[in-house]
Structure formats: C-alpha cells, structure tokens
Design an enzyme around this catalytic site. Structure first.
Site, PDB file in Angstrom:
ATOM      1  N   SER A 140       8.112  -1.410   4.735  1.00 51.64           N
ATOM      2  CA  SER A 140       7.987  -1.355   3.284  1.00 51.64           C
ATOM      3  C   SER A 140       8.643  -0.082   2.749  1.00 51.64           C
ATOM      4  CB  SER A 140       6.493  -1.449   2.910  1.00 51.64           C
ATOM      5  OG  SER A 140       6.315  -1.609   1.532  1.00 51.64           O
ATOM      6  N   ASP A 169      10.704  -5.277   6.669  1.00 50.46           N
ATOM      7  CA  ASP A 169      10.551  -5.653   5.263  1.00 50.46           C
ATOM      8  C   ASP A 169      10.692  -4.424   4.352  1.00 50.46           C
ATOM      9  OD1 ASP A 169      10.497  -8.030   3.897  1.00 50.46           O
ATOM     10  OD2 ASP A 169       8.332  -8.051   3.599  1.00 50.46           O
ATOM     11  N   HIS A 245       4.496  -9.832   3.342  1.00 59.75           N
ATOM     12  CA  HIS A 245       4.975  -8.458   3.462  1.00 59.75           C
ATOM     13  C   HIS A 245       4.113  -7.591   4.381  1.00 59.75           C
ATOM     14  CE1 HIS A 245       7.063  -4.851   2.163  1.00 59.75           C
ATOM     15  NE2 HIS A 245       5.947  -4.314   1.719  1.00 59.75           N
TER      16      HIS A 245
END
Length: 318
Positions: A140, A169, A245
C-alpha cells in the site's frame, strides 16, 4: 536486552512456494535504540523479523507496512516467506503519520543502513544475513515508500544496495492529481530508472469501494496498474481476482486499526488464499532474481504451478 521471539514449525512435505517451506522459523521482536541505551546494535526503528532458525546464510527482504498499520499485521506473511530461506525484516516506521511519506522513506533508509552493523547481532546464532542479496518491498503506502527509496527520493543508502523491488498493491495517493508527497508516479511509460528487477502485485477488488462513504483503498490512477506501466524490464505483474487490498494481512488483526482493515476495504471471502499467493509469488521472484533460480516464477507465469486463487492478469517485461 535480548529480542523476544516466537517460533513456528516447518512442513516436511509440501515444497510449493505457496505452502510453508522447509525451514523452521522464528519471529523476533527487536526494540529500537534510544539515547539512554547502551546497546549499539539496536536498530533506529522497532523491528519484527521472521527468520529461519537453523544455521545458514540467507538473503534479506525489507518489508514496509501500509498506512497506519502495525508491522505485526504481516506476521503470517513474513513467516511464510522466511520458511523458504529468507530473513524478512519489517520495521514499524511510525504509529501516527500525515500524508507526507518523506519521514518513513528516511526511516526505511536508516534501517537498511543499520543492517551492516546490527542485523547479524539480533539474529539467532549461526544465522547470517547475506547483505549482497537484499530486496525491498512494501504494501500500500509502504509500496510507494519502497519505490521512492529505490528511486533515491529524499533518502539514499550509505553502502548497501537493493537487488530487487516488490510492490504489494502499491498506492501513490488518493487519486490521479491527488498524489501524496513525494510523488512517485510520473505517468510516463517505462520511466522508472531502477536498475533492478521489479514485481508488482495487485488486487482485483482494491479499486472497488467498500461503501459510499469511503474511497477505494487502491484507487485507479494511483495503483498497481500505474506502477507497473512505469517499470522497465525485467518486471512482472500479477493481479489476484476477487481479493482485496488488505487480504494478505494476518487473519486476526487486533485493535481498532486491525478491525478497520476489515471495514474500510473491499475484501475477498478469506485472507488465507491471498496471503499464500502473495507469499508464494514473492518467494518465486526472490529465488529468481536473488538466487538465479527461475523455475518457480516461470511455472507460475505459464500455469504449470498451481496457485491458490484465480489470477486476473499476468504480465511480464523481459
């Protein structure tokens, strides 16, 4: 003061990268150095380290956590990777942070610079980190920080260098035009001058809203697709269909922040398949570009290796 540790057993049979590897592992919590500390070997940030417990020299993976998450949320993932013969270091870069990632990039560089003087001192006896084979990764916002550090934005390394880069991600902000500083994406294809192999992992549900009150956790325009487009060869891109996610985190993420990981992002049915996939494809990639063994990565690419979920996309630049 010695590090605290927990251990996990190895499997004796399954040799797939998506299963637990042959090495028994230890999970070590290492405190940070302070002004009053007499232990010079302590790191600049608290660490969670997953390592093989038996003697040997192993490549190193640095994993940067996602926004406002705790490094402990990745304990199952990093133990999976460690069981295949890697030392995985997950620093707690901050507890509270604003939109600017500059400080965490600098902290990640400081932890890496500390490896030379301190990492071997906090590992089990006869376990040695191979500092000529270091990979950098992040999830992230931590993926954004990892790319920033690899690109030399705001911080540089003293002597060590990274040999591979992994974005799990990765996200560069709230939306295109709303990137958080320092900006990573330039929207110029193949513009990343990294001089190392790159793996980008995406989630099919990351760009989908959980509810109308909150934006997607990995919005279009600043997510894995855009990071991969700016990579140069060699690079690879895997997108997991029907998973979200944060589905590579531990099954039980405690506290308010842990509960929020289930509430704010669109999730798959369970986390274990995504976590096994991320752990396995990371292992395959590290074996390829740190150890020269491409068999697992090639097997996944061409469908010869059974994966624990359905892939939405598989791309390679080679």
């Amino acid at each position: 003061m010695s590090p605290t540790s927990t251990s996990s057993p190895a499997t004796t049979t399954g040799k797939s990268v998506f299963e637990t590897g042959k090495h028994k592992t230890l999970l070590l919590s290492v405190e940070t150095a302070s002004a009053c500390s007499s232990l010079s070997a302590l790191p600049p940030k608290p660490l969670l380290i997953a390592t093989p417990s038996e003697a040997g020299e192993f490549p190193v993976l640095l994993l940067l956590h996602g926004y406002l998450f705790y490094n402990s949320f990745y304990s199952q993932l990093i133990q999976h990777i460690a069981s295949h013969g890697f030392v995985v270091v997950a620093p707690q870069l901050y507890c509270v942070a604003g939109p600017d990632t500059t400080d965490e990039i600098k902290s990640a560089a400081a932890v890496t610079n500390w490896f030379s003087e301190g990492l071997n001192k906090v590992l089990p006896t006869n376990v040695w980190p191979n500092l000529s084979k270091i990979a950098l990764s992040g999830h992230s916002r931590g993926g954004k920080a990892a790319f920033s550090l690899a690109l030399g934005k705001t911080a540089t390394l003293k002597s060590l260098k990274f040999s591979a880069l992994i974005g799990i991600d990765p996200v560069d902000g709230m939306d295109k035009g709303k990137q958080t500083p320092p900006k990573v994406l330039t929207y110029v294809p193949n513009s990343f001058d990294l001089e190392m192999a790159v793996l980008v992992i995406g989630s099919g549900l990351g760009e989908v809203r959980k509810n109308p009150l909150f934006p997607p956790c990995a919005p279009k325009g600043v997510n894995h697709e855009d990071f991969y487009k700016e990579c140069r060869k060699p690079a690879c891109h895997f997108v997991a269909k029907d998973y979200g996610h944060v589905d590579m985190l531990d099954d039980d993420t405690k506290g308010i922040r842990g509960k929020s990981s289930y509430c704010l992002c669109k999730n798959g049915k369970s986390r274990e398949p995504m976590r096994s996939f991320v752990g396995g494809v990371v292992v395959a990639f590290l074996r390829a570009y740190l150890e020269g063994d491409f068999s697992d990565l090639v097997g996944i690419r061409y469908g010869h290796e059974k994966v624990p979920l359905e892939l939405q996309k598989v791309e390679f630049l080679d």
